[in-house]
Design an enzyme around this catalytic site. Sequence first.
Site, mmCIF file in Angstrom:
data_model
loop_
_atom_site.group_PDB
_atom_site.id
_atom_site.type_symbol
_atom_site.label_atom_id
_atom_site.label_comp_id
_atom_site.label_asym_id
_atom_site.label_seq_id
_atom_site.Cartn_x
_atom_site.Cartn_y
_atom_site.Cartn_z
ATOM 1 N N CYS A 189 32.440 36.096 40.781
ATOM 2 C CA CYS A 189 31.394 34.984 40.377
ATOM 3 C C CYS A 189 31.633 33.834 41.108
ATOM 4 O O CYS A 189 32.741 33.719 42.204
ATOM 5 C CB CYS A 189 31.838 34.833 39.015
ATOM 6 N N CYS A 239 36.801 25.970 37.149
ATOM 7 C CA CYS A 239 35.339 26.508 37.399
ATOM 8 C C CYS A 239 34.272 25.398 36.704
ATOM 9 O O CYS A 239 34.587 25.023 35.582
ATOM 10 C CB CYS A 239 35.108 27.842 36.752
ATOM 11 N N HIS A 271 44.824 33.140 26.117
ATOM 12 C CA HIS A 271 44.074 32.966 27.392
ATOM 13 C C HIS A 271 44.249 31.639 27.799
ATOM 14 O O HIS A 271 44.081 30.527 27.153
ATOM 15 C CB HIS A 271 42.635 33.630 27.170
ATOM 16 N N GLU A 313 42.137 30.109 29.878
ATOM 17 C CA GLU A 313 40.912 29.189 29.414
ATOM 18 C C GLU A 313 40.937 28.754 28.067
ATOM 19 O O GLU A 313 40.571 27.546 27.855
ATOM 20 C CB GLU A 313 39.710 29.994 29.941
ATOM 21 N N THR A 348 34.311 31.298 28.083
ATOM 22 C CA THR A 348 33.171 31.479 28.832
ATOM 23 C C THR A 348 32.965 33.429 29.008
ATOM 24 O O THR A 348 31.697 33.696 29.302
ATOM 25 C CB THR A 348 33.124 31.094 30.243
ATOM 26 N N CYS A 368 29.313 32.053 30.438
ATOM 27 C CA CYS A 368 28.868 31.446 31.476
ATOM 28 C C CYS A 368 27.716 32.733 32.133
ATOM 29 O O CYS A 368 27.607 33.905 31.646
ATOM 30 C CB CYS A 368 30.174 31.476 32.631
ATOM 31 N N ASN A 380 36.877 39.138 31.065
ATOM 32 C CA ASN A 380 35.314 39.552 31.031
ATOM 33 C C ASN A 380 35.331 41.076 31.496
ATOM 34 O O ASN A 380 34.233 41.759 31.087
ATOM 35 C CB ASN A 380 34.864 38.679 32.243
ATOM 36 N N SER A 438 36.395 39.184 38.509
ATOM 37 C CA SER A 438 37.474 38.720 39.522
ATOM 38 C C SER A 438 38.046 39.860 40.560
ATOM 39 O O SER A 438 39.069 39.897 41.160
ATOM 40 C CB SER A 438 38.677 38.297 38.376
HETATM 41 S S1 SF4 Z 1 33.771 34.180 34.809
HETATM 42 FE FE1 SF4 Z 1 35.014 32.207 34.817
HETATM 43 S S2 SF4 Z 1 35.387 31.628 36.771
HETATM 44 FE FE2 SF4 Z 1 33.498 33.099 36.773
HETATM 45 S S3 SF4 Z 1 31.729 31.835 36.879
HETATM 46 FE FE3 SF4 Z 1 32.404 32.468 34.504
HETATM 47 S S4 SF4 Z 1 33.547 30.672 33.766
HETATM 48 FE FE4 SF4 Z 1 33.705 30.617 35.981
#
Ligand code: SF4
Length: 411
Positions: free
Chosen positions: A53, A152, A180, A182, A248, A289, A320, A380
Amino acid sequence: MKQFEVPIIYRSPLITAIKKKRKEMDKMKKDYTPTLLDLGSLHIYLARHFGFCYGVENAIEIAFRTIEESRQSGTGKRIFLLSEMIHNPQVNADLQAHGVKFLQDTQGNALIPFEELKAEDIILIPAFGTTLEIENKLRNLGIRIEEYNTTCPFVEKVWNRSEVIAKDKYTIVIHGKPKHEETRATFSHASVHSPSVIVKDMAQTEELAKYITGEKSSSSFYEEFKGLYSEGFDVEKDLQRIGVVNQTTMLASDTQAIADFLKQTMIKKYQLADDNTGEHFADTRDTLCYATNDNQNAVIGMLETNADLAIVVGGYNSSNTSHLVELCEEKLPTYFINEEKILSPKEILHYNFHTKEEILTTNYLPDKKPVKILLTSGASCPDALVEGVMNKLAGFYQAEGNIEQLLDEFS
Ligand code: SF4
């Protein structure tokens, strides 16, 4: 969207060509059907959206550029990462191979004491961001963090939303995984503006709601939510006006259900109507996000295909990715792998994220033709790893030549 320079080893020419073609054909990102890669007796259905991403590419570009600049300048500056750059073992191992050292593990435990740092050291802040406490610690050591901060922008957006909610005197409920990076960072940034509390899932949200309705005595809150509320949190006062933000990368359906549930709890408790719900509940959109939404929608679209199994590639600690697995396993046998863990046509080594263990499954490929496999990866995960999986599977069906032809077809 901005194009980033990431090491070529993470790219896959075939997947880049497929993504480019799909983007040209569907500029508004409305089509979530997967791409069929017809390899004869093997059909791979590749999700419409997957892989690196914006935030991950940005972080990788900054990290590798910093390494290169340090090498070229010959200053020999030490480079540290606060913790994993992103939740991908290959990328983290590559950074370590370039001499980057990690200060903390993903749980925030020290690997190298901060006291060993010097003002001239370079400290990379990962894409998840970090807590204000850590930022201050680094500044107090004289370390310049701005230049090497890869947080980010979509994570920073959550912090900004928290600030807006706080200004209107709402307490911030953070839906996220408490350990986590974040969520720890968001909790830290939110709690300087307003009382804050973390909930990890619906079950915990239901317990929080019992303190709102008075079903539970406030005295038990502090033990039950230990480590999840901000300093000075007053359960009687601070749950009268609330707003929700999310890590996110949470599952969109969970996030929506939690916000709806808390809203209904406030409506019942305070006998609210549409025009005055805002007196007790900040009615804002979720803070997932774009990549989380795209990747989850693409999996939902992909699951409409009648397939035999799904393979999801990504780091085992990647939030994610685990949600993509969760969506797939509701529908069909799903294998969560972090590298080319497909050992043979008979055996696959994969991760059960519920029990947190890697397990070996035999006879995972059905004895039929064509075998239909859904394939996706987390935000990732390098595309090169996904191509590696495709090549491995193609090898089992003597379809390597067909993969090469696909590149011509999509280029
Ligand atoms: S997954 Fe995390 S690093 Fe990737 S765009 Fe979304 S917030 Fe940003």
